[in-house]
Enzyme design. Structure first.
Site, PDB file in Angstrom:
ATOM      1  N   GLY A   1      35.548  46.862  29.810  1.00  0.00           N
ATOM      2  CA  GLY A   1      35.120  46.428  28.488  1.00  0.00           C
ATOM      3  C   GLY A   1      35.661  47.219  27.316  1.00  0.00           C
TER       4      GLY A   1
ATOM      5  N   HIS B   1      45.825  38.520  26.979  1.00  0.00           N
ATOM      6  CA  HIS B   1      46.602  38.830  28.182  1.00  0.00           C
ATOM      7  C   HIS B   1      47.553  39.976  27.863  1.00  0.00           C
ATOM      8  CE1 HIS B   1      48.341  38.038  32.117  1.00  0.00           C
ATOM      9  NE2 HIS B   1      49.524  38.152  31.580  1.00  0.00           N
TER      10      HIS B   1
HETATM   11  C1  GRF Z   1      42.895  43.879  29.328  1.00  0.00           C
HETATM   12  O1  GRF Z   1      44.157  44.442  29.616  1.00  0.00           O
HETATM   13  C2  GRF Z   1      43.059  42.429  28.960  1.00  0.00           C
HETATM   14  O2  GRF Z   1      44.282  42.142  28.335  1.00  0.00           O
HETATM   15  C3  GRF Z   1      43.035  41.762  30.303  1.00  0.00           C
HETATM   16  O3  GRF Z   1      42.069  42.469  31.058  1.00  0.00           O
HETATM   17  C4  GRF Z   1      42.008  43.815  30.567  1.00  0.00           C
HETATM   18  C5  GRF Z   1      40.573  44.119  30.250  1.00  0.00           C
HETATM   19  O4  GRF Z   1      40.455  45.478  29.972  1.00  0.00           O
HETATM   20  N1  GRF Z   1      42.687  40.365  30.190  1.00  0.00           N
HETATM   21  P1  GRF Z   1      39.052  45.978  29.335  1.00  0.00           P
HETATM   22  O5  GRF Z   1      37.946  45.608  30.312  1.00  0.00           O
HETATM   23  O6  GRF Z   1      38.880  45.267  28.018  1.00  0.00           O
HETATM   24  O7  GRF Z   1      39.225  47.452  29.174  1.00  0.00           O
END
Ligand code: GRF
Length: 200
Positions: free
Chosen positions: A18, A115
């Site tokens: 998160g 992404h």
């Molecule tokens: C991020 O790299 C986002 O781009 C991808 O999943 C990851 C989530 O990371 N969809 P976090 O949980 O927000 O640290």
């Protein structure tokens, strides 16, 4: 659900730590993102994102086919949470489950995904988290980056809202590259949500 808070309500779906959610929490707190996070939902009861939500006083829900008894019940719960809170924009920030098309139909043009690569490159099945950066390095790509896109019913193929480029450096590891990409993610997602709220 009535509230006196005039800010538009958004909700965030997460499966992991998160850090993107935290960036949204921080930007709503400063007012740079003029919205309120009505709730956070994860299919993973142990997700750090749920802890971050609780710490910020945001309702945090663990909802999955298991917790609700079936995937259909989980889908219904998600739809009811969207309607109950008048969610304007739904944000997927590291959400690992496929979103039912009924949810995308509920919020046409208002479901956003982030992404950690320049879609359509390095997207699709299996392309999440460090796997993305490993693939970028294995291919010898000199550039990668961040994509913010709307979710269409064909998942990773929704209209792209914004892309930002991150250079691959000699000696990069998936960790070092991922860390630089994540910094750009944290600075980009809230801006695109703000723009989307302004025009929808
Ligand atoms: C991020 O790299 C986002 O781009 C991808 O999943 C990851 C989530 O990371 N969809 P976090 O949980 O927000 O640290």
């Amino acid at each position: 659900m009535s509230t006196s808070d005039p800010r538009p309500a958004i909700a965030v779906l997460c499966s992991g730590g998160g850090s993107n959610l935290q960036a949204l929490i921080d930007r709503t707190a400063t007012g740079e993102l003029p919205a309120r996070i009505a709730w956070v939902l994860s299919n993973n009861g142990g997700a750090g994102a749920l802890e971050r939500a609780r710490t910020a006083g945001i309702p945090a829900y663990h909802v999955s086919g298991k917790t609700e008894g079936s995937p259909e019940a989980a889908e219904a719960r998600l739809i009811s949470l969207i309607r109950e809170h008048g969610i304007r924009v739904l944000v997927l920030a590291g959400y690992m489950k496929a979103l039912p098309t009924s949810v995308i139909r509920e919020l046409p043009g208002r479901v956003v995904n982030i992404h950690p690569a320049l879609l359509p490159a390095f997207g699709g099945r299996g392309m999440y988290g460090h796997h993305v950066h490993e693939a970028v390095l294995a291919r010898g790509a000199q550039w990668t980056g961040v994509t913010i896109h709307l979710l269409s019913e064909a998942y990773d193929e929704g209209p792209i809202l914004r892309q930002r480029v991150v250079a691959v450096r000699p000696g990069d590891t998936p960790e070092s590259l991922g860390a630089r990409v994540l910094v750009v993610e944290h600075d980009t997602l809230w801006r695109e949500i703000r723009s989307l709220l302004e025009r929808t």
